[in-house]
Write a protein that holds these residues in place. Structure first.
Motif, PDB file in Angstrom:
ATOM      1  N   ASN A 136       0.812  -1.219   0.000  1.00  0.00           N
ATOM      2  CA  ASN A 136       0.000   0.000   0.000  1.00  0.00           C
ATOM      3  C   ASN A 136       0.845   1.269   0.000  1.00  0.00           C
ATOM      4  OD1 ASN A 136      -2.710  -1.377   0.559  1.00  0.00           O
ATOM      5  ND2 ASN A 136      -1.442  -2.139   2.230  1.00  0.00           N
ATOM      6  N   MET A 137       2.144   1.080  -0.111  1.00  0.00           N
ATOM      7  CA  MET A 137       3.067   2.214  -0.056  1.00  0.00           C
ATOM      8  C   MET A 137       3.006   3.019  -1.355  1.00  0.00           C
ATOM      9  SD  MET A 137       5.973   3.142   1.875  1.00  0.00           S
ATOM     10  CE  MET A 137       7.388   4.201   1.584  1.00  0.00           C
ATOM     11  N   PRO A 138       2.860   4.339  -1.272  1.00  0.00           N
ATOM     12  CA  PRO A 138       2.920   5.146  -2.495  1.00  0.00           C
ATOM     13  C   PRO A 138       4.349   5.239  -3.025  1.00  0.00           C
ATOM     14  CG  PRO A 138       2.757   6.560  -0.575  1.00  0.00           C
ATOM     15  CD  PRO A 138       2.621   5.145  -0.071  1.00  0.00           C
ATOM     16  N   VAL A 139       4.475   5.532  -4.304  1.00  0.00           N
ATOM     17  CA  VAL A 139       5.790   5.710  -4.919  1.00  0.00           C
ATOM     18  C   VAL A 139       6.231   7.165  -4.741  1.00  0.00           C
ATOM     19  CG1 VAL A 139       7.097   5.655  -7.071  1.00  0.00           C
ATOM     20  CG2 VAL A 139       5.402   3.879  -6.597  1.00  0.00           C
ATOM     21  N   PHE A 140       7.438   7.339  -4.203  1.00  0.00           N
ATOM     22  CA  PHE A 140       8.015   8.670  -4.054  1.00  0.00           C
ATOM     23  C   PHE A 140       9.142   8.809  -5.074  1.00  0.00           C
ATOM     24  CE2 PHE A 140       6.169   7.814   0.123  1.00  0.00           C
ATOM     25  CZ  PHE A 140       5.487   8.991   0.373  1.00  0.00           C
ATOM     26  N   ASN A 141       8.827   9.371  -6.232  1.00  0.00           N
ATOM     27  CA  ASN A 141       9.866   9.573  -7.229  1.00  0.00           C
ATOM     28  C   ASN A 141      10.682  10.817  -6.872  1.00  0.00           C
ATOM     29  OD1 ASN A 141       8.385  11.845  -8.097  1.00  0.00           O
ATOM     30  ND2 ASN A 141       7.176  10.587  -9.508  1.00  0.00           N
ATOM     31  N   ASP A 142      11.625  11.158  -7.740  1.00  0.00           N
ATOM     32  CA  ASP A 142      12.525  12.267  -7.428  1.00  0.00           C
ATOM     33  C   ASP A 142      11.829  13.623  -7.455  1.00  0.00           C
ATOM     34  OD1 ASP A 142      14.522  10.482  -7.083  1.00  0.00           O
ATOM     35  OD2 ASP A 142      15.499  10.829  -9.025  1.00  0.00           O
ATOM     36  N   LEU A 143      10.617  13.680  -8.018  1.00  0.00           N
ATOM     37  CA  LEU A 143       9.857  14.927  -7.981  1.00  0.00           C
ATOM     38  C   LEU A 143       9.163  15.107  -6.630  1.00  0.00           C
ATOM     39  CD1 LEU A 143       8.236  14.911 -11.552  1.00  0.00           C
ATOM     40  CD2 LEU A 143      10.252  16.187 -10.780  1.00  0.00           C
ATOM     41  N   ASN A 144       8.776  13.969  -6.007  1.00  0.00           N
ATOM     42  CA  ASN A 144       8.169  14.038  -4.671  1.00  0.00           C
ATOM     43  C   ASN A 144       9.226  14.227  -3.592  1.00  0.00           C
ATOM     44  OD1 ASN A 144       6.309  11.477  -6.069  1.00  0.00           O
ATOM     45  ND2 ASN A 144       5.362  13.429  -5.560  1.00  0.00           N
ATOM     46  N   LEU A 145      10.207  13.335  -3.607  1.00  0.00           N
ATOM     47  CA  LEU A 145      11.323  13.405  -2.667  1.00  0.00           C
ATOM     48  C   LEU A 145      12.615  13.261  -3.468  1.00  0.00           C
ATOM     49  CD1 LEU A 145      10.135  11.096   0.281  1.00  0.00           C
ATOM     50  CD2 LEU A 145      10.179  13.589   0.250  1.00  0.00           C
ATOM     51  N   THR A 146      13.452  14.246  -3.415  1.00  0.00           N
ATOM     52  CA  THR A 146      14.726  14.178  -4.134  1.00  0.00           C
ATOM     53  C   THR A 146      15.617  13.110  -3.495  1.00  0.00           C
ATOM     54  OG1 THR A 146      15.801  15.811  -2.705  1.00  0.00           O
ATOM     55  CG2 THR A 146      14.545  16.645  -4.607  1.00  0.00           C
ATOM     56  N   PRO A 147      16.671  12.673  -4.207  1.00  0.00           N
ATOM     57  CA  PRO A 147      17.603  11.713  -3.589  1.00  0.00           C
ATOM     58  C   PRO A 147      18.158  12.201  -2.249  1.00  0.00           C
ATOM     59  CG  PRO A 147      18.002  11.832  -5.939  1.00  0.00           C
ATOM     60  CD  PRO A 147      16.979  12.886  -5.625  1.00  0.00           C
ATOM     61  N   GLU A 148      18.387  13.514  -2.142  1.00  0.00           N
ATOM     62  CA  GLU A 148      18.872  14.061  -0.870  1.00  0.00           C
ATOM     63  C   GLU A 148      17.801  13.962   0.209  1.00  0.00           C
ATOM     64  OE1 GLU A 148      21.722  15.320   1.595  1.00  0.00           O
ATOM     65  OE2 GLU A 148      22.000  14.936  -0.542  1.00  0.00           O
ATOM     66  N   ASP A 149      16.537  14.188  -0.165  1.00  0.00           N
ATOM     67  CA  ASP A 149      15.443  14.033   0.794  1.00  0.00           C
ATOM     68  C   ASP A 149      15.346  12.573   1.268  1.00  0.00           C
ATOM     69  OD1 ASP A 149      14.716  16.696   0.654  1.00  0.00           O
ATOM     70  OD2 ASP A 149      13.217  16.369  -0.916  1.00  0.00           O
ATOM     71  N   LYS A 150      15.461  11.647   0.344  1.00  0.00           N
ATOM     72  CA  LYS A 150      15.409  10.230   0.704  1.00  0.00           C
ATOM     73  C   LYS A 150      16.558   9.874   1.649  1.00  0.00           C
ATOM     74  CE  LYS A 150      13.122   8.539  -3.500  1.00  0.00           C
ATOM     75  NZ  LYS A 150      13.024   9.775  -4.312  1.00  0.00           N
ATOM     76  N   ARG A 151      17.713  10.441   1.374  1.00  0.00           N
ATOM     77  CA  ARG A 151      18.856  10.211   2.261  1.00  0.00           C
ATOM     78  C   ARG A 151      18.565  10.731   3.669  1.00  0.00           C
ATOM     79  NH1 ARG A 151      24.670  13.347   2.161  1.00  0.00           N
ATOM     80  NH2 ARG A 151      25.866  11.829   3.385  1.00  0.00           N
ATOM     81  N   ASP A 152      17.921  11.881   3.768  1.00  0.00           N
ATOM     82  CA  ASP A 152      17.589  12.445   5.076  1.00  0.00           C
ATOM     83  C   ASP A 152      16.571  11.570   5.812  1.00  0.00           C
ATOM     84  OD1 ASP A 152      19.287  14.512   4.475  1.00  0.00           O
ATOM     85  OD2 ASP A 152      17.691  15.924   3.915  1.00  0.00           O
TER      86      ASP A 152
END
Length: 267
Positions: free
Chosen positions: A200-216
């Protein structure tokens, strides 16, 4: 006659000598056998360590364990979805957490003991990636846990806490589904879940969360995994519901028991 008996007695071998010879022979045989076995085992270990599985090996594993539901060409069947475009990252997430192969149809694929080795999982992922490319593994920097923990916590509370709880303890969803706890999830699988959107997890692409956001976000979750609860027993980090239940059962229960004891003493 006396001399003849003496010669015979001097020519006889002691019974202990035969036993000693047998013992020495057994020791030598056992030592040679043990040495040969150890040498063979070391050779096998070395060969198994150096051997790596390929995408062709992954294809064989897929045909034996996955094709019944997903089809020989990854096209999907009535029992399982198509794997076109899922990529190696999704395969790693599903197989390394034991969710696949699926044990039985249910509202959600549960996490269970892993059925494959790391090499086999890599081979399966390589086969799917070579046949139907999709999301791939990130750089090591994204998974190093050195991101902005405070910013990651803010992003997690905005985008994920409504399902996974603020402390990543998970929670119930509708129709028998649930958001799993993240207390033992690896950084790679955290990233894979954000990119591939399993269950049920939504997809967070780089427009939703940047690679730096994902790292955080990953850094924040790793910080939670490594930090002890400052308030003592965490009660699963499930929040006010579990804490209120604990207080009701043990706190109120203790007060009622104390009241009954005082009343009994006064009577």
């Amino acid at each position: 006659m006396a001399r003849e008996k003496k010669r015979r007695s001097n020519g006889r071998r002691s019974p202990l000598a035969a036993a000693a010879l047998i013992g020495i022979g057994l020791l030598l045989t056992g030592g040679i056998y043990a040495g040969a076995t150890a040498a063979i085992a070391a050779t096998e270990d070395e060969s198994s360590t150096t051997s790596t599985l390929t995408a062709e090996d992954g294809k064989k594993l897929f045909q034996a364990n996955c094709a019944t539901c997903h089809g020989l060409d990854l096209q999907g069947t009535e029992s399982g979805p198509s794997l076109y475009g899922v990529g190696e990252l999704s395969v790693h997430f599903q197989v390394s957490t034991g969710r696949m192969p699926l044990q039985a149809q249910a509202p959600q694929a549960p996490q269970k003991p892993v059925q494959f080795t790391d090499e086999q999982i890599e081979a399966l992922a390589a086969f799917v990636q070579s046949t139907a490319p999709g999301p791939t593994f990130p750089s090591e920097e994204v998974l190093d846990g050195e991101g902005d923990v405070a910013h990651g916590g803010e992003l997690f509370r905005i985008n994920c806490a409504m399902c996974h709880n603020v402390a990543g303890a998970g929670g119930a969803l509708t129709e028998g589904k649930y958001a799993p706890n993240l207390h033992t999830t690896s950084p790679l699988n955290m990233y894979a879940a954000m990119v591939t959107g399993p269950q049920n997890m939504p997809v967070f692409n780089d427009l939703n969360l940047t690679p730096e956001d994902k790292r955080d976000v990953i850094s924040y979750l790793m910080f939670l995994q490594e930090s002890e609860s400052p308030g003592g027993y965490a009660l699963g980090s499930l929040g006010p519901v579990s804490e209120g239940l604990f207080i009701w059962i043990f706190g109120i229960g203790s007060l009622i028991a104390l009241t009954v004891w005082i009343t009994a003493k006064s009577n």
